[in-house]
Design an enzyme around this catalytic site. Structure first.
Site, PDB file in Angstrom:
ATOM      1  N   HIS A 207      -3.760  -4.635  -0.234  1.00 13.69           N
ATOM      2  CA  HIS A 207      -3.362  -5.277   1.027  1.00 13.69           C
ATOM      3  C   HIS A 207      -3.457  -6.797   0.865  1.00 13.69           C
ATOM      4  CE1 HIS A 207      -3.069  -1.806   3.763  1.00 13.69           C
ATOM      5  NE2 HIS A 207      -3.972  -1.263   2.963  1.00 13.69           N
TER       6      HIS A 207
ATOM      7  N   GLU B 254      -2.574  -9.025   2.905  1.00 14.74           N
ATOM      8  CA  GLU B 254      -2.967  -9.613   4.193  1.00 14.74           C
ATOM      9  C   GLU B 254      -4.463  -9.520   4.446  1.00 14.74           C
ATOM     10  OE1 GLU B 254      -2.280  -5.268   5.223  1.00 14.74           O
ATOM     11  OE2 GLU B 254      -1.588  -6.727   3.742  1.00 14.74           O
TER      12      GLU B 254
ATOM     13  N   CYS C  26       0.845  -1.197   0.000  1.00 18.14           N
ATOM     14  CA  CYS C  26       0.000   0.000   0.000  1.00 18.14           C
ATOM     15  C   CYS C  26       0.885   1.253   0.000  1.00 18.14           C
ATOM     16  CB  CYS C  26      -0.981  -0.043   1.157  1.00 18.14           C
ATOM     17  SG  CYS C  26      -2.355   1.129   0.954  1.00 18.14           S
TER      18      CYS C  26
END
Length: 199
Positions: A177, A179, A76
């Site tokens: 992202h 994750e 990001c």
């Protein structure tokens, strides 16, 4: 060991949980020596380009990151900090990947920030792409992006095209992202951690 750079006090729980699920041995750190010894380095980022660069500078990490030879992943804002410059705050960045982080154009059906799921359009064959295709979606939250495609591994369409995955040498960036991108994100993180380290 994976070094997750922690200089901003941001909540990194999602990222650390993902690394735990992948069985990665990691450390949250801003220690230069620990980062230099790591097999892989991750630079997450939440906030502004100015706050991110200021935090790196205050911790003496700018030259450390510029001289790394092992795989480094910016996530990001972390990806934007790898670029030469950010229009946000008009600030020079690390200069590891040519390009500028530019403000996305807002339209009625495409508000800024760009928040939510969008799919990747792979441009080049890469180890990061292993097990993935153009029907895979990932999760974005951002207002600025690299619009140039010179070093793009994958692009994304949101009213206008921008680079979603970038690579130059051992430096990688993901504008989204991983994750927070469910199974696709886990595959991407695992592929990154599987890259050979030259540290």
């Amino acid at each position: 060991m994976i070094a997750v750079i922690d200089v901003s006090g941001n909540n990194l729980t999602s990222l650390t949980n993902a690394l735990i699920r992948l069985g990665g041995h990691f450390a949250l750190t801003h220690d230069a020596e620990e980062i230099q010894k790591a097999s892989h380095v991750i630079l997450p980022g939440v906030g502004t380009a100015r706050s991110g660069m200021t935090a790196l500078q205050q911790n003496g990490l700018i030259d450390v990151l510029r001289t790394l030879t092992q795989p480094l992943l910016g996530i990001c804002l972390g990806m934007q900090l790898l670029l030469e410059y950010s229009e946000e705050d008009d600030i020079p960045c690390l200069g590891l990947i040519p390009g500028v982080a530019e403000l996305l154009k807002a339209e009625r059906n495409h508000p800024v920030p760009h928040m939510g799921w969008n799919n990747l359009h792979w441009q080049k064959t890469s180890s990061l792409q292993q097990g993935l295709n153009n029907s895979d979606y990932v999760y974005f939250v951002h207002s600025y992006a690299l619009k140039a495609d010179n070093y793009a591994l994958a692009r994304c369409q949101y009213h206008e095209e921008f680079t979603a995955v970038v690579k130059k040498g051992n430096f990688y960036g993901m504008q989204f992202h991983p994750e927070k991108s469910a199974n696709v994100g886990m595959v991407l993180l695992n592929n990154f951690l599987s890259l050979e380290s030259t540290c």
